[in-house]
Enzyme design. Structure first.
Site, short mmCIF file in Angstrom:
data_model
loop_
_atom_site.label_atom_id
_atom_site.label_comp_id
_atom_site.label_asym_id
_atom_site.label_seq_id
_atom_site.Cartn_x
_atom_site.Cartn_y
_atom_site.Cartn_z
N TYR A 1 48.34 45.02 39.58
CA TYR A 1 47.94 44.05 38.56
C TYR A 1 48.99 44.05 37.44
CZ TYR A 1 43.24 44.34 40.68
OH TYR A 1 42.17 44.30 41.54
N HIS B 1 42.83 37.23 52.47
CA HIS B 1 42.81 37.98 51.22
C HIS B 1 41.54 37.65 50.43
CE1 HIS B 1 44.13 39.44 47.26
NE2 HIS B 1 45.01 40.17 47.93
N PHE C 1 43.86 47.31 44.11
CA PHE C 1 42.64 46.59 43.78
C PHE C 1 41.81 47.25 42.68
CE2 PHE C 1 43.55 45.13 48.14
CZ PHE C 1 43.57 43.76 47.93
#
Length: 237
Positions: free
Chosen positions: A68, A192, A79
């Site tokens: 991120y 995804h 994640f």
């Protein structure tokens, strides 16, 4: 670059750590920092996945693309975000499928360390990123390192589940010997979980129950996919 990597990984990774790709990566990251660019996650967390999940205990691999790129989000596990950080949209969809698949309600946070400590390797293909610049550190050397990680897991005798979500992950780990083609590992492919693609087959893919069924059938137990409340978690080290 001082890896905080569990010793079990080192025989497989030391050759690439000493190789030209990582030397070029070190030069690049040093120059980026000198230019005042913010790089996520913090360097202490670059190898967090390999610190928490020793090679011999890997039972599941979940492969992301890169960290991120917002402040406070990335901490070295694909994640995952730390307690108190808003759950990103892709992880929201992961939790929705988890609830549909196993009846586990969304936990109210996105801190996935509980999975990592059970043998779920939460690996990104690229381990750093510049703030607000997705994929900015792609093709700078990390790929050689993470390929070596995947090869090390795939070479293990113990049957392992590879959860490959999206075309990038599927291409990255395309060499894993799949049980469907005579190999020993279970490779589960799905779109995804991003809001852009989740409705094209991610929802309803049931990766968590399929992973546990395979692991149990091969004598490797099952993953507790539920996540404890954040007030029961130890402070991250």
């Amino acid at each position: 670059m001082t890896p905080a990597i569990d010793d079990s990984w080192l025989p497989a990774l030391e050759p690439v750590l000493a190789g030209p790709e990582m030397a070029a990566l070190r030069t690049f990251l040093t120059a980026e920092k000198a230019a005042g660019k913010r790089i996520f996650p913090h360097s202490r967390d670059w190898f967090r996945a390999l610190e928490l999940t020793p090679l011999g205990v890997v039972r599941v691999v979940i492969l992301g693309q890169d960290p991120y790129h917002g402040p406070g989000q990335a901490h070295g596990l694909s994640f995952s975000v730390r307690p108190g950080v808003r759950v990103p949209p892709s992880l929201v969809n992961i939790f929705k499928e988890l609830q549909s698949d196993l009846g586990i309600a969304p936990p109210g946070h996105g801190f996935l360390e509980h999975w990592a400590r059970q043998g779920v390797l939460l690996l990104n293909a690229v381990l750093t990123v510049e703030q607000a610049q997705a994929a900015s550190h792609a093709k700078r050397g990390w790929e050689a390192f993470t390929d070596a990680v995947i090869h090390a897991v795939a070479a293990q005798d113990a049957p392992t589940v590879f959860l490959l979500w999206g075309a990038h992950a599927q291409k990255k780990a395309g060499f894993v010997p799949d049980i469907a083609a005579g190999g020993r590992h279970l490779v589960l492919k799905a779109p995804h979980p991003s809001p852009l693609s989740a409705h094209t087959g991610w929802f309803g893919s049931r990766p968590f129950s399929q992973a546990n069924a395979f692991l149990t059938a091969h004598g490797r137990g099952s993953i507790d996919w539920s996540l404890p409340p954040v007030d029961t978690l130890a402070e991250p080290s």
